[in-house]
Design an enzyme around this catalytic site. Sequence first.
Site, PDB file in Angstrom:
ATOM      1  N   ALA A  65       4.739   3.518   7.426  1.00 27.98           N
ATOM      2  CA  ALA A  65       4.872   2.294   8.216  1.00 27.98           C
ATOM      3  C   ALA A  65       5.962   1.448   7.569  1.00 27.98           C
ATOM      4  O   ALA A  65       6.240   1.592   6.373  1.00 27.98           O
ATOM      5  CB  ALA A  65       3.552   1.549   8.229  1.00 27.98           C
ATOM      6  N   GLU A 112       0.327  10.469   8.705  1.00 32.77           N
ATOM      7  CA  GLU A 112      -0.772  10.210   9.649  1.00 32.77           C
ATOM      8  C   GLU A 112      -0.330  10.493  11.083  1.00 32.77           C
ATOM      9  O   GLU A 112      -1.092  11.019  11.899  1.00 32.77           O
ATOM     10  CB  GLU A 112      -1.244   8.765   9.487  1.00 32.77           C
ATOM     11  CG  GLU A 112      -1.885   8.534   8.106  1.00 32.77           C
ATOM     12  CD  GLU A 112      -2.107   7.066   7.785  1.00 32.77           C
ATOM     13  OE1 GLU A 112      -1.176   6.258   7.969  1.00 32.77           O
ATOM     14  OE2 GLU A 112      -3.224   6.722   7.352  1.00 32.77           O
ATOM     15  N   GLU A 132       0.276   4.919  -0.105  1.00 35.06           N
ATOM     16  CA  GLU A 132      -0.078   3.509   0.115  1.00 35.06           C
ATOM     17  C   GLU A 132      -0.652   2.841  -1.127  1.00 35.06           C
ATOM     18  O   GLU A 132      -0.498   1.639  -1.338  1.00 35.06           O
ATOM     19  CB  GLU A 132      -1.099   3.400   1.273  1.00 35.06           C
ATOM     20  CG  GLU A 132      -0.517   3.669   2.654  1.00 35.06           C
ATOM     21  CD  GLU A 132      -0.572   5.129   3.079  1.00 35.06           C
ATOM     22  OE1 GLU A 132      -0.769   6.013   2.207  1.00 35.06           O
ATOM     23  OE2 GLU A 132      -0.425   5.397   4.283  1.00 35.06           O
TER      24      GLU A 132
HETATM   25  N1  CO8 Z   1       9.424   1.051   5.207  1.00 36.03           N
HETATM   26  C1  CO8 Z   1      10.601   0.400   5.306  1.00 36.03           C
HETATM   27  N2  CO8 Z   1      11.769   0.885   4.830  1.00 36.03           N
HETATM   28  C2  CO8 Z   1      11.728   2.089   4.231  1.00 36.03           C
HETATM   29  C3  CO8 Z   1      10.540   2.834   4.085  1.00 36.03           C
HETATM   30  C4  CO8 Z   1       9.341   2.259   4.607  1.00 36.03           C
HETATM   31  N3  CO8 Z   1       8.159   2.906   4.567  1.00 36.03           N
HETATM   32  N4  CO8 Z   1      10.815   3.979   3.431  1.00 36.03           N
HETATM   33  C5  CO8 Z   1      12.138   3.961   3.171  1.00 36.03           C
HETATM   34  N5  CO8 Z   1      12.678   2.824   3.652  1.00 36.03           N
HETATM   35  C6  CO8 Z   1      14.093   2.388   3.558  1.00 36.03           C
HETATM   36  C7  CO8 Z   1      14.424   1.879   2.161  1.00 36.03           C
HETATM   37  O1  CO8 Z   1      13.988   0.557   2.004  1.00 36.03           O
HETATM   38  C8  CO8 Z   1      15.923   2.033   2.156  1.00 36.03           C
HETATM   39  O2  CO8 Z   1      16.479   0.976   2.880  1.00 36.03           O
HETATM   40  P1  CO8 Z   1      17.707   0.117   2.243  1.00 36.03           P
HETATM   41  O3  CO8 Z   1      18.838   1.127   2.148  1.00 36.03           O
HETATM   42  O4  CO8 Z   1      17.943  -0.955   3.247  1.00 36.03           O
HETATM   43  O5  CO8 Z   1      17.258  -0.334   0.908  1.00 36.03           O
HETATM   44  C9  CO8 Z   1      16.153   3.318   2.988  1.00 36.03           C
HETATM   45  O6  CO8 Z   1      14.955   3.492   3.759  1.00 36.03           O
HETATM   46  C10 CO8 Z   1      16.361   4.535   2.115  1.00 36.03           C
HETATM   47  O7  CO8 Z   1      15.254   4.623   1.227  1.00 36.03           O
HETATM   48  P2  CO8 Z   1      15.437   4.817  -0.359  1.00 36.03           P
HETATM   49  O8  CO8 Z   1      16.713   4.177  -0.811  1.00 36.03           O
HETATM   50  O9  CO8 Z   1      14.183   4.378  -1.007  1.00 36.03           O
HETATM   51  O10 CO8 Z   1      15.608   6.408  -0.415  1.00 36.03           O
HETATM   52  P3  CO8 Z   1      15.149   7.374  -1.579  1.00 36.03           P
HETATM   53  O11 CO8 Z   1      15.716   8.715  -1.217  1.00 36.03           O
HETATM   54  O12 CO8 Z   1      15.501   6.821  -2.928  1.00 36.03           O
HETATM   55  O13 CO8 Z   1      13.538   7.426  -1.507  1.00 36.03           O
HETATM   56  C11 CO8 Z   1      11.411   7.572  -0.370  1.00 36.03           C
HETATM   57  C12 CO8 Z   1      12.910   7.924  -0.355  1.00 36.03           C
HETATM   58  C13 CO8 Z   1      10.719   8.339  -1.490  1.00 36.03           C
HETATM   59  C14 CO8 Z   1      10.837   8.003   0.975  1.00 36.03           C
HETATM   60  C15 CO8 Z   1      11.237   6.056  -0.597  1.00 36.03           C
HETATM   61  O14 CO8 Z   1      12.047   5.374   0.345  1.00 36.03           O
HETATM   62  C16 CO8 Z   1       9.830   5.575  -0.441  1.00 36.03           C
HETATM   63  O15 CO8 Z   1       9.038   5.724  -1.353  1.00 36.03           O
HETATM   64  N6  CO8 Z   1       9.511   4.964   0.716  1.00 36.03           N
HETATM   65  C17 CO8 Z   1       8.251   4.315   0.942  1.00 36.03           C
HETATM   66  C18 CO8 Z   1       7.138   5.318   1.138  1.00 36.03           C
HETATM   67  C19 CO8 Z   1       5.837   4.600   1.363  1.00 36.03           C
HETATM   68  O16 CO8 Z   1       5.355   3.871   0.528  1.00 36.03           O
HETATM   69  N7  CO8 Z   1       5.222   4.835   2.538  1.00 36.03           N
HETATM   70  C20 CO8 Z   1       3.952   4.221   2.884  1.00 36.03           C
HETATM   71  C21 CO8 Z   1       4.180   2.954   3.631  1.00 36.03           C
HETATM   72  S1  CO8 Z   1       2.676   2.105   4.033  1.00 36.03           S
HETATM   73  C22 CO8 Z   1       2.040   2.968   5.328  1.00 36.03           C
HETATM   74  O17 CO8 Z   1       2.591   3.919   5.791  1.00 36.03           O
HETATM   75  C23 CO8 Z   1       0.747   2.497   5.881  1.00 36.03           C
HETATM   76  C24 CO8 Z   1       0.448   3.185   7.180  1.00 36.03           C
HETATM   77  C25 CO8 Z   1      -0.777   2.663   7.813  1.00 36.03           C
HETATM   78  C26 CO8 Z   1      -0.498   1.525   8.738  1.00 36.03           C
HETATM   79  C27 CO8 Z   1      -1.542   1.486   9.778  1.00 36.03           C
HETATM   80  C28 CO8 Z   1      -2.124   0.128   9.980  1.00 36.03           C
HETATM   81  C29 CO8 Z   1      -3.398   0.215  10.824  1.00 36.03           C
END
Ligand code: CO8
Length: 258
Positions: A65, A112, A132
Amino acid sequence: MAYETITVEVEEHIATITLNRPDAMNALNLQLLGELCTALEEADASDKVRCVVLTGSEKAFAAGADVKEMAEQSFVDAFLSDIFGGEAERFRNIRKPIIAAVSGYTLGGGCELAMMCDIVIAADTAKFGQPEINLGIIPGLGGTQRLTRTVGKSKAMDLCLTGRFMDAEEAERSGLVSRVVPARKLREEVRSIAEKISEKSIPSLLAAKESINRSFETTLAEGMRHERRLFQSLFATEDQSEGMAAFLAKREPQFRDR
Ligand code: CO8
């Protein structure tokens, strides 16, 4: 309909929906989930479409998300808007088969979302996880429920409590995905599975999907009764007569969805 966060392509009987937020690793925000549900509902209602493929980019199916959208939310915001609750319900109501074709990061809400689909085919580059816990929250779209039913308690706990990622091979071994294919072949393999599904009779496809999904919701005895009624009801279709007659005549069936 014009979409901004997804693309939709209908070729023959297959609708391919591609998540398209490349700058955010296809993170799921309200707009994307809303557009996705609308596209799925259109495909479900279309006489032409028989199977849907949901995919992302090579780098990410979806990295979860959208943390930027969620970061400022209070409990009351999340509770009153029932964040993503309506979309999850709309997704659940889709009756046609949906294949998730995933490569790269398939994390959090992305994992999910894949589990909400009916079949998951993974590229060998896919990485799955429920990270998460690293954000001080827990999964909210099935990561503690569907994942546990799919991979069992120990691995679900392992993934949700540590936030670690698992590769495609481990995901296949755990039953999260049905097949792993080389990344360069993902599109072609998924297309061939979708084509195979598209050749079947729609009433039996919908009944099979409904019956399998019922197994998650009910006792074995109730599920068996439900399956038997659906099985019996298909004997009211012309496609059952055609399918069996074709088998006995050693020819291919000509299903008419009747
Ligand atoms: N949300 C927003 N932006 C994201 C997300 C995300 N989940 N994942 C990546 N991005 C963005 C980064 O912020 C970055 O943007 P910017 O260039 O503007 O800084 C761009 O995508 C590229 O990402 P990275 O520079 O981080 O790329 P890497 O190759 O270094 O890393 C990863 C890739 C490992 C995927 C890393 O981006 C990461 O860890 N992302 C977050 C993963 C995460 O924590 N996901 C869980 C989110 S919470 C969730 O999903 C809850 C769901 C349930 C909701 C339901 C409610 C009922």
